[in-house]
Design a protein around this motif. Structure first.
Motif, short mmCIF file in Angstrom:
data_model
loop_
_atom_site.label_atom_id
_atom_site.label_comp_id
_atom_site.label_asym_id
_atom_site.label_seq_id
_atom_site.Cartn_x
_atom_site.Cartn_y
_atom_site.Cartn_z
N PRO A 123 36.71 27.79 44.87
CA PRO A 123 36.67 27.19 43.53
C PRO A 123 37.97 27.44 42.78
O PRO A 123 38.61 28.48 42.94
CB PRO A 123 35.49 27.92 42.87
N PHE A 124 38.37 26.47 41.95
CA PHE A 124 39.63 26.59 41.21
C PHE A 124 39.60 27.83 40.34
O PHE A 124 38.66 28.09 39.60
CB PHE A 124 39.85 25.36 40.34
N ASP A 125 40.66 28.62 40.45
CA ASP A 125 40.82 29.83 39.67
C ASP A 125 42.16 29.71 38.96
O ASP A 125 43.21 29.69 39.62
CB ASP A 125 40.79 31.05 40.59
N PRO A 126 42.20 29.63 37.64
CA PRO A 126 43.46 29.40 36.94
C PRO A 126 44.45 30.54 37.06
O PRO A 126 45.62 30.37 36.70
CB PRO A 126 43.02 29.21 35.48
N HIS A 127 44.01 31.69 37.56
CA HIS A 127 44.91 32.84 37.68
C HIS A 127 45.35 33.12 39.11
O HIS A 127 46.18 33.99 39.34
CB HIS A 127 44.25 34.08 37.09
N ARG A 128 44.82 32.39 40.06
CA ARG A 128 45.14 32.65 41.46
C ARG A 128 46.48 32.00 41.82
O ARG A 128 46.64 30.79 41.73
CB ARG A 128 44.04 32.11 42.36
N PRO A 129 47.46 32.78 42.26
CA PRO A 129 48.76 32.21 42.64
C PRO A 129 48.63 31.29 43.84
O PRO A 129 47.75 31.45 44.69
CB PRO A 129 49.61 33.44 42.96
N CYS B 133 50.24 38.42 34.15
CA CYS B 133 49.67 38.02 32.87
C CYS B 133 48.63 36.95 33.14
O CYS B 133 48.66 36.28 34.17
CB CYS B 133 50.73 37.55 31.88
N TYR B 134 47.69 36.78 32.21
CA TYR B 134 46.50 35.98 32.45
C TYR B 134 46.25 35.04 31.28
O TYR B 134 45.35 35.26 30.46
CB TYR B 134 45.30 36.89 32.69
N PRO B 135 47.04 33.98 31.16
CA PRO B 135 46.87 33.05 30.04
C PRO B 135 45.48 32.41 30.04
O PRO B 135 44.91 32.12 31.10
CB PRO B 135 47.95 32.00 30.29
N THR B 136 44.96 32.19 28.85
CA THR B 136 43.63 31.58 28.72
C THR B 136 43.69 30.10 28.41
O THR B 136 42.70 29.40 28.56
CB THR B 136 42.83 32.29 27.62
N GLY B 137 44.83 29.62 27.90
CA GLY B 137 44.93 28.23 27.51
C GLY B 137 44.78 27.29 28.69
O GLY B 137 45.34 27.53 29.76
N ASP B 138 44.03 26.21 28.52
CA ASP B 138 43.81 25.28 29.62
C ASP B 138 44.55 23.97 29.40
O ASP B 138 44.36 23.01 30.17
CB ASP B 138 42.32 25.01 29.83
N GLY B 139 45.40 23.91 28.40
CA GLY B 139 46.22 22.72 28.19
C GLY B 139 47.57 22.87 28.87
O GLY B 139 47.82 23.86 29.58
#
Length: 485
Positions: free
Chosen positions: A5-11, A439-445
């Motif tokens: 599943p898509f993980d916005p923090h996974r390189p 670092c772990y940005p939360t913004g999804d834009g």
């Protein structure tokens, strides 16, 4: 490889398996036309336990093939509680992995080995210990590093001595089988690294040695301080005098908070590559929920400079990961109003030439309202680059902090910055210094870049950014599939 599943923090351009915990890079070798990268790996969860060696190989540093687990603990054996860190060498048609055999019922982690005769697909452990006992006077003993020096093989083992010194202990062998202890290669009491808050440590983990010819070399160690002190990676640059290494003052290998236990690989063309472990800088429960923890840094080319420093830059092959050219901006800031430079994705490769007259730099904004950002600021008076992540995540479970790296004063500064979802690696192109942080940005834009300068200061800038393409990870064969965590 099976998608997750898509993980916005996974390189996407940094090496790691699909799931679970990893730490130190291990077993780095060039063998049979492939770069081999192993790593400390827990196949059953996101915590530091059940230490195996995971394994990838690549012909070009861009396309990677998962191989079966290289090393696994032997129930009741010398490594019953973990196959801990070490390295590997290529010797003819075989690869030999040297590693720390961990058992909970002994304090030391003595050296053992395993061999592969099929290109690293399988390793046969020797079963017994290669070096059964540490020398007298050790209170820590672990992490072998083996390299070839002419007709002989040499090994360093990291140690702490009872008198408080960190040490790298030297062994020698004609055949990789029979090892003779030569004594301490280098020792040092804990020492401050000039201009930083780092110290060299009471013990030295993961010693690595980069020989540079004519007796010159660099000894890289990871600082160990009874599990409660600061952890960092330092290098001692000096010369060999027989079996002794005489070095100058320590220097930091990486100025960031999130790089540890780097390992060297001697590549074709007498080129040296280095990978490090970048741990998580977020709450453990967050990592557990995501199903993964830890990532390896980019492979870096590392050289010893004539003035006694170490120069690091991303491996040249990684230029092939540059995709669409998303930002090309030149100009000068005027006053405190920021200048928008353009949009970037969650993974990008950036070069910048910056000429500040005062405090100024770049800002990566990760929310539409600008409330979340990562700052790269130059202080030309102090001669520092400050990387500030205090506002890089609006999630309180992510760590903050500002980290400093020396840079030339009152002259243009050339940067290479690679950001890959939750890892940033910053390189000073002129000096070859590096700084790694998570670092772990939360913004999804969409993310965007700005140039900033303090009141009364100006910043001349020339910035280019490219999309960072993902590594190609081949589908694993049936015998390389990971167990479910």
């Amino acid at each position: 490889m099976s998608t997750t599943p898509f993980d916005p923090h996974r390189p996407v351009a940094h090496l790691r398996p699909p799931r679970n915990w990893i730490n130190d890079p291990n077993g780095l070798a060039y063998h049979d036309g492939h770069y081999h990268v192993c790593y400390q790996y827990n196949p059953h969860g996101t915590d530091h336990a059940n230490m195996h060696w995971g394994h990838f190989r690549s012909p070009d540093l861009l396309s990677w093939e998962p191989l079966p687990i290289a090393l696994a603990p032997t129930p009741g054996g010398e490594d019953a509680d973990g196959c801990f860190s070490g390295n590997a060498v290529s010797d003819g048609d075989r690869m030999i992995a040297f590693y720390s055999a961990y058992r909970e019922d002994r304090w030391s982690q003595p050296v053992t080995s395993a061999q592969s005769h099929d290109g690293g697909r399988t390793f046969r452990p020797r079963g017994d210990l290669l070096i059964p006992q540490p020398p007298d006077g050790c209170t820590m003993y672990r992490d072998p590093y083996v390299w070839q020096d002419g007709a002989r093989w040499r090994m360093l083992v990291g140690a702490a001595l009872a008198d408080g010194r960190g040490a790298a202990l030297l062994y020698e062998s004609p055949d990789l089988e029979t090892w003779t202890y030569q004594g301490p290669f280098c020792t040092r009491e804990p020492q401050d690294v000039t201009g930083t808050q780092a110290r060299t440590g009471r013990g030295w983990e993961c010693p690595q040695y980069l020989p540079a010819g004519s007796g010159r070399g660099a000894l890289i160690t990871s600082a160990w301080n009874d599990h409660d002190g600061p952890q960092c990676v330092t290098a001692l640059v000096g010369e060999e005098r027989g079996d002794d290494f005489e070095a100058g003052p320590p220097i930091l290998l990486d100025h960031g908070p999130d790089c540890y236990a780097p390992a060297l690989l001697r590549a074709p063309g007498d080129r040296w590559l280095l990978w490090g472990w970048s741990w998580e800088a977020r709450d453990d429960a967050w990592s557990a929920a995501a199903g993964w923890a830890g990532v390896l840094t980019l492979p870096r080319e590392i050289t010893l400079t004539d003035d006694g420093g170490l120069h690091q830059q991303p491996a040249a092959e990684l230029l092939a990961l540059r995709g669409e050219h998303t930002v090309h901006a030149t100009g000068t800031t005027h006053g405190p109003e920021p200048v928008d430079l353009g949009g970037v994705g969650r993974a990008f490769d950036l070069t910048a030439r910056l000429e500040p007259t005062g405090d100024a730099g770049l800002r990566l904004l990760t929310t539409a309202d600008g409330s979340e950002y990562l700052d790269l600021r130059l202080d030309p008076v102090a001669g520092e680059l400050i990387v500030d992540r205090d506002r890089a995540s609006l999630d309180a479970r992510a760590r903050g902090g500002a980290y400093r790296m020396p840079c030339p004063s009152h002259q243009p500064v050339d940067l290479r910055v690679v950001v890959d979802h939750s890892i940033a690696e910053i390189f000073l192109s002129t000096t070859g210094q590096a700084l790694t942080l998570r670092c772990y940005p939360t913004g999804d834009g969409p993310w965007r870049l700005q140039a900033h300068s303090a009141p009364g200061a100006r910043l001349g800038y020339a910035v280019d950014a490219w999309e960072l393409l993902p590594l190609v990870i081949k589908e694993p064969s049936a015998d390389a599939v990971e167990p479910e965590g």
